[in-house]
Design an enzyme around this catalytic site. Structure first.
Site, PDB file in Angstrom:
ATOM      1  N   GLN A   9       0.838  -1.197   0.000  1.00  0.00           N
ATOM      2  CA  GLN A   9       0.000   0.000   0.000  1.00  0.00           C
ATOM      3  C   GLN A   9       0.875   1.249   0.000  1.00  0.00           C
ATOM      4  OE1 GLN A   9      -3.133  -0.790   2.705  1.00  0.00           O
ATOM      5  NE2 GLN A   9      -3.973   1.247   2.653  1.00  0.00           N
ATOM      6  N   SER A  88       4.378  -6.318   2.971  1.00  0.00           N
ATOM      7  CA  SER A  88       3.039  -6.283   3.557  1.00  0.00           C
ATOM      8  C   SER A  88       2.010  -6.881   2.582  1.00  0.00           C
ATOM      9  CB  SER A  88       2.686  -4.844   3.960  1.00  0.00           C
ATOM     10  OG  SER A  88       1.471  -4.797   4.655  1.00  0.00           O
ATOM     11  N   LEU A  89       1.103  -6.047   2.068  1.00  0.00           N
ATOM     12  CA  LEU A  89       0.125  -6.497   1.072  1.00  0.00           C
ATOM     13  C   LEU A  89       0.807  -7.206  -0.101  1.00  0.00           C
ATOM     14  CD1 LEU A  89      -2.476  -6.221  -0.821  1.00  0.00           C
ATOM     15  CD2 LEU A  89      -1.549  -3.978  -1.384  1.00  0.00           C
ATOM     16  N   ARG A 113      -9.020  -8.823   3.366  1.00  0.00           N
ATOM     17  CA  ARG A 113      -8.011  -8.245   4.254  1.00  0.00           C
ATOM     18  C   ARG A 113      -8.212  -6.735   4.369  1.00  0.00           C
ATOM     19  NH1 ARG A 113      -2.585  -6.027   3.468  1.00  0.00           N
ATOM     20  NH2 ARG A 113      -1.073  -6.823   4.998  1.00  0.00           N
ATOM     21  N   HIS A 195       0.151  -3.586  11.086  1.00  0.00           N
ATOM     22  CA  HIS A 195       1.270  -4.370  11.648  1.00  0.00           C
ATOM     23  C   HIS A 195       1.542  -4.030  13.120  1.00  0.00           C
ATOM     24  CE1 HIS A 195       1.947  -6.054   7.730  1.00  0.00           C
ATOM     25  NE2 HIS A 195       1.917  -4.837   7.236  1.00  0.00           N
ATOM     26  N   GLN A 244       0.969 -12.065  10.042  1.00  0.00           N
ATOM     27  CA  GLN A 244       1.516 -10.853   9.413  1.00  0.00           C
ATOM     28  C   GLN A 244       0.787  -9.560   9.792  1.00  0.00           C
ATOM     29  OE1 GLN A 244       0.518  -9.022   5.913  1.00  0.00           O
ATOM     30  NE2 GLN A 244       2.280  -9.686   4.735  1.00  0.00           N
TER      31      GLN A 244
END
Length: 291
Positions: A9, A88-89, A113, A195, A244
């Site tokens: 992102q 991440s994503l 998500r 996170h 995660q």
């Protein structure tokens, strides 16, 4: 060995993916399939939407995922990853690229998500901040000294960490980081504390969706954010994907491990060149490319 990395992102921009849609039949087909799966024309927002519309979590995450995955699929025979990682994503894009997840399942999970994270963000005011010019250990110690929830969330490259947590705790931590010698400690324009423990409600929701999704044995290992090590077991991949959401993104450690395991080049697949920049800061001698 060829490593392929996939952004998260923040890499989105108006017009992303439009050239793919117009120049590749395969890309057009996949984008239209995505519109169908999501139940709205995400392509309209990606190609013509405002920065504000693109910034909505439920749009941003699928948009970045689609740009990355469809770009990888249009590379054809030249796309031969020997190791993959995503920030991440981006880990979901990496898992479609290495065959652990199907395009359809990957998109559904990313959409779920995004919605789960959005909901978690609305429960309590939370945010993230970038801290520049401090060693990891100092950042961790400062976070531990603050009253309230604030943790190191993204280890992006040496001297660049992102912290995450309750808004008041993050603001206090920023002041303490500056006092500890940080060059900068500034709040980021994000929807919430990704996170960090603040994402626990989203983790629970996503865990169910991940458990119900079929994962295959990948064609090459994925270096996951949670472990910063090579993972090829479908069960382990699932477990790490669930963790995660509330755990830090160990990007620096992942890149270092990929190099230690033989990565000779890094190609970023998706919008922007953020990861190429980070890889170069982690190891100046690494060969980097943008797909």
């Amino acid at each position: 060995m060829k490593a392929y990395v996939f952004p998260g992102q923040g890499a989105q921009f108006t017009g992303m993916g439009k050239d793919l849609y117009e120049n590749s039949e395969l890309a057009k087909e996949l984008f239209e399939k995505a519109n169908e799966i999501l139940g709205f024309r995400i392509t309209d927002i990606m190609f013509e939407g405002t920065a504000e519309e693109l910034k909505e979590t439920k749009v941003t995450q699928p948009a970045v995922f689609l740009h990355s995955v469809i770009l990888a699929k249009t590379l054809g025979e030249s796309f031969q990853p020997e190791m993959v990682a995503g920030h991440s994503l981006g880990e979901f894009s990496a898992l479609v690229a290495n065959g652990a997840l199907s395009f359809e399942d990957g998109l559904k999970l990313v959409s779920q998500r995004a919605i789960a994270m959005q909901k978690a963000c609305e429960i309590k005011p939370s945010t993230m901040a970038a801290v520049l010019g401090l060693e990891d250990k100092i950042v961790e110690d400062v976070c531990a000294s603050i009253d309230g929830v604030v943790v190191a969330a993204n280890y992006n490259c040496p001297g660049q960490l992102v912290i995450s947590g309750e808004t008041s705790a993050v603001e206090q931590a920023c002041e303490a980081m500056k006092a500890a010698g940080a060059k900068r400690a500034l709040l980021l324009p994000v929807g919430g504390a990704f996170h960090s423990p603040m994402m626990e409600p989203a983790r629970e929701e996503l865990a169910q969706a991940i458990e119900n999704t079929t994962f295959s044995t990948p064609i090459c290992p994925v270096y996951q954010n949670v472990t910063a090590s090579a993972v090829s077991s479908a069960d382990e991949i699932k477990k790490n994907l669930i963790i995660q959401l509330t755990a830090p993104v160990k990007w620096t450690q992942s890149v270092q491990q990929m190099i230690a395991d033989g990565a000779t080049s890094f190609t970023e697949v998706g919008p922007g060149k953020v990861l190429v920049g980070l890889v170069n800061k982690i190891d100046k001698s690494a060969a980097t490319f943008s797909a």
